[in-house]
Structures are given as C-alpha cells and as structure tokens.
Write a protein that holds these residues in place. Structure first.
Motif, PDB file in Angstrom:
ATOM      1  N   ALA A  97      -0.057  -1.970 -10.157  1.00  0.00           N
ATOM      2  CA  ALA A  97       1.058  -2.543 -10.945  1.00  0.00           C
ATOM      3  C   ALA A  97       2.205  -2.967  -9.837  1.00  0.00           C
ATOM      4  O   ALA A  97       2.505  -2.277  -8.975  1.00  0.00           O
ATOM      5  CB  ALA A  97       1.549  -1.982 -12.076  1.00  0.00           C
ATOM      6  N   ASN A 147       6.036  -3.703  -9.089  1.00  0.00           N
ATOM      7  CA  ASN A 147       7.385  -3.728  -9.698  1.00  0.00           C
ATOM      8  C   ASN A 147       8.233  -4.619  -8.943  1.00  0.00           C
ATOM      9  O   ASN A 147       8.586  -4.614  -7.640  1.00  0.00           O
ATOM     10  CB  ASN A 147       7.830  -2.453  -9.607  1.00  0.00           C
ATOM     11  CG  ASN A 147       9.158  -2.145 -10.175  1.00  0.00           C
ATOM     12  OD1 ASN A 147      10.046  -2.932 -10.400  1.00  0.00           O
ATOM     13  ND2 ASN A 147       9.316  -0.961 -10.824  1.00  0.00           N
ATOM     14  N   TRP A 202      11.349  -5.597  -9.319  1.00  0.00           N
ATOM     15  CA  TRP A 202      12.847  -4.823  -8.663  1.00  0.00           C
ATOM     16  C   TRP A 202      12.786  -3.837  -7.671  1.00  0.00           C
ATOM     17  O   TRP A 202      13.417  -3.997  -6.687  1.00  0.00           O
ATOM     18  CB  TRP A 202      13.396  -3.853  -9.991  1.00  0.00           C
ATOM     19  CG  TRP A 202      14.579  -3.370  -9.504  1.00  0.00           C
ATOM     20  CD1 TRP A 202      15.722  -4.035  -9.474  1.00  0.00           C
ATOM     21  CD2 TRP A 202      14.678  -2.013  -9.537  1.00  0.00           C
ATOM     22  NE1 TRP A 202      16.627  -2.913  -9.241  1.00  0.00           N
ATOM     23  CE2 TRP A 202      16.317  -1.759  -9.340  1.00  0.00           C
ATOM     24  CE3 TRP A 202      14.118  -0.860  -9.600  1.00  0.00           C
ATOM     25  CZ2 TRP A 202      16.744  -0.304  -9.167  1.00  0.00           C
ATOM     26  CZ3 TRP A 202      14.353   0.399  -9.483  1.00  0.00           C
ATOM     27  CH2 TRP A 202      15.776   0.664  -9.312  1.00  0.00           C
ATOM     28  N   VAL A 203      11.463  -3.286  -7.562  1.00  0.00           N
ATOM     29  CA  VAL A 203      11.415  -2.478  -6.290  1.00  0.00           C
ATOM     30  C   VAL A 203      11.187  -3.101  -4.950  1.00  0.00           C
ATOM     31  O   VAL A 203      11.659  -2.721  -4.020  1.00  0.00           O
ATOM     32  CB  VAL A 203      10.370  -1.048  -6.642  1.00  0.00           C
ATOM     33  CG1 VAL A 203      10.153  -0.307  -5.445  1.00  0.00           C
ATOM     34  CG2 VAL A 203      11.009  -0.317  -7.850  1.00  0.00           C
ATOM     35  N   ASN A 204      10.276  -3.864  -5.211  1.00  0.00           N
ATOM     36  CA  ASN A 204       9.639  -4.797  -4.120  1.00  0.00           C
ATOM     37  C   ASN A 204      10.517  -6.061  -3.530  1.00  0.00           C
ATOM     38  O   ASN A 204      10.295  -6.554  -2.257  1.00  0.00           O
ATOM     39  CB  ASN A 204       8.226  -4.942  -4.182  1.00  0.00           C
ATOM     40  CG  ASN A 204       7.450  -3.794  -4.249  1.00  0.00           C
ATOM     41  OD1 ASN A 204       7.184  -3.355  -3.536  1.00  0.00           O
ATOM     42  ND2 ASN A 204       6.665  -3.528  -5.631  1.00  0.00           N
TER      43      ASN A 204
END
Length: 281
Positions: free
Chosen positions: A170, A172, A174-176
C-alpha cells in the motif's frame, strides 16, 4: 524501534560519506576546504538521522517507497566518485582515473554540439577560462549527464515494467508526499498530474536554464570559474543531478495519479455493480 534507529543511522552515515567523498579522495594539495566539508557532512548526517528516525515525515519524499531515494542516492554517489576520479587524474594519475577521463572526454565531445546541455555549461565559463579548464568541464559534464540519463531510464523501467510502487504494498500519500496536501482543494488526480507535468518540464529545462542564469548573473556577481576541484565537482554534479531528480519526481507523481485514478475507477465500477444488483426484478 532498534531497526528504525539503526536504519536511520546507516542512512545518515551514507549521506555523510557522499558529501565527504571528494575531500576523502582528492589529494591534500587540492583539499583546502576539507574542514568545512566535514562539518557539512556531519550536519547532513544528523538531519538525515532525525528525518528517518521520526514517525512523522517532514521534508524527504517517498521515504517508504523504495527504491526511489536509493536510486537517486546511487546516481549522485556515482557521479561524485567518477568526477572526483577525473579531477584527481590531473595530480595523481591512475589506471581507473585515466579510463574515466577517456570515457568522459569521448562523451563530452559527443554531447558538445550547438544548444546541447553540455555546450551550455561550457559557455557558462568566463572568456578568460583556459583550454584545460574548458576540457575538464566538458569531460565532467559529459560523464555526469550520462549518469543522469541512465538513472532516469532505470527509474522509468522501474515504474513502467516493475510496477513501482505497487509492488511494495500500500502507498501512503501522507508519508511519501509530506509536502503535498490532498485537502488543499481541487481534484487530487488533476493536481498530481499537473505537478508531474511541471516537474518533468522543469527538469528538462534546468540543464539549459542553470548555465544561462549563472552566465547572466556573472555581470553582477563574481563569475564561477570552476578552477577549484571541489567547486567543479559539486557544480557539475548539481547541474546533472537536480534535473534528473526533478524528472524522476514528476514520473513518480504521474504514476501515483494513475494509481489513484485506477482505484477510483474500480470503486465506481463496484458501486455501479452493487446498485445494479439491488434493482428489483
């Protein structure tokens, strides 16, 4: 916890080694700014450790979407090492340095045609530049530009053939993509596609724009002579690496937009199928 700390520490050390590579490889006679280089390397090491040790992203994009940042790191590291070997050949000849210089000379001469990026960076030099300096910059530029082209090609294969980043699981956003706000307004797919096009266009133009801007600013500031080996290494490396990195970012954002669009299309299809199944006979 321990794995995250050790991974962050390893990344910080690798970044510090990258920055310190010219100072470590060049002879002492060419190494007047080694102390400043080591200080910058330590600061970069600390900032990288803080970024990767944190649970919340701040600046670095695609932190959990390997091998995007690894590919960029390898590209820059190889560029720095090869350019250092080329410049080291002048004062400390070696077989490897001679081979890299010969390859760089061939590449530089092949890429030095009118309106090419290599020709633009050569024209960036002041008129008083010696023939030896022009040849050195042309050789370094040819080698660095080839490495950037190879890195972009490798990433394109990674995206189109190896299906990055889906194969990592998956994704993400927001993180990446910590600098991208999905709630800022407007359709996310449109904004990602727009940013992708802008990044690719900017990356294509930068090898031409950077020398032009530097040349235009030479009338107001001291012109860049690139006589210092460290200055030449980092200037040429940045000239080749930054556009390639921006283009890779554009390709990545375009791929993410495709993923979101495909997921949205499947969701709409499932919803339509469910509604069709609930219709009375």
């Amino acid at each position: 916890m321990i794995a995250r700390i050790s991974g962050a520490a390893a990344r910080g050390i690798l970044v510090a080694l990258l920055i310190a590579t010219p100072a470590l490889m060049l002879p002492d006679a060419l190494n007047d700014s080694s102390q400043i280089t080591m200080l910058v390397a330590l600061i970069a090491c600390f900032l990288t450790f803080i970024e990767y040790n944190s649970n919340f992203p701040s600046i670095i994009e695609f932190r959990d979407a390997a091998p995007f940042n690894r590919l960029r790191y390898v590209c820059l590291l190889v560029t720095i090492i090869l350019l250092t070997l080329i410049l080291k050949q002048k004062v400390s000849p070696s077989v490897l340095g001679g081979a890299m210089t010969s390859i760089g000379t061939i590449l530089g001469n092949a890429m030095d045609f009118p309106f090419s990026p290599v020709r633009m960076i050569v024209l960036m030099l002041p008129e008083s530049a010696s023939d030896a300096l022009v040849t050195s910059v042309r050789t370094s530029a040819g080698m660095a530009y080839l490495i950037s082209l190879i890195s972009m090609g490798a990433f394109l294969v990674l995206v189109r053939i190896m299906n990055w980043p889906v194969r990592q699981g998956a994704f993400n956003v927001w993180v990446n993509l910590p600098l991208f706000d999905p709630t800022a307004g407007g359709d996310v797919i449109y904004r990602l596609q727009r940013d992708a096009r802008i990044n690719i266009a900017l990356g294509f133009l930068l090898p031409f724009l950077i020398p032009a801007v530097v040349k235009a600013a030479a009338d107001l500031l001291d012109p860049i002579t690139l006589q210092n080996p460290h200055t030449q290494i980092w200037t040429v490396a940045a000239w080749a690496f930054l556009p390639a990195s921006i283009i890779m970012r554009g390709i990545a954002m375009g791929k993410i937009a495709e993923m979101i669009e495909e997921k949205r299309r499947r969701a709409y299809a499932d919803e339509a199928e469910k509604d069709h199944g609930l219709q009375p006979a």
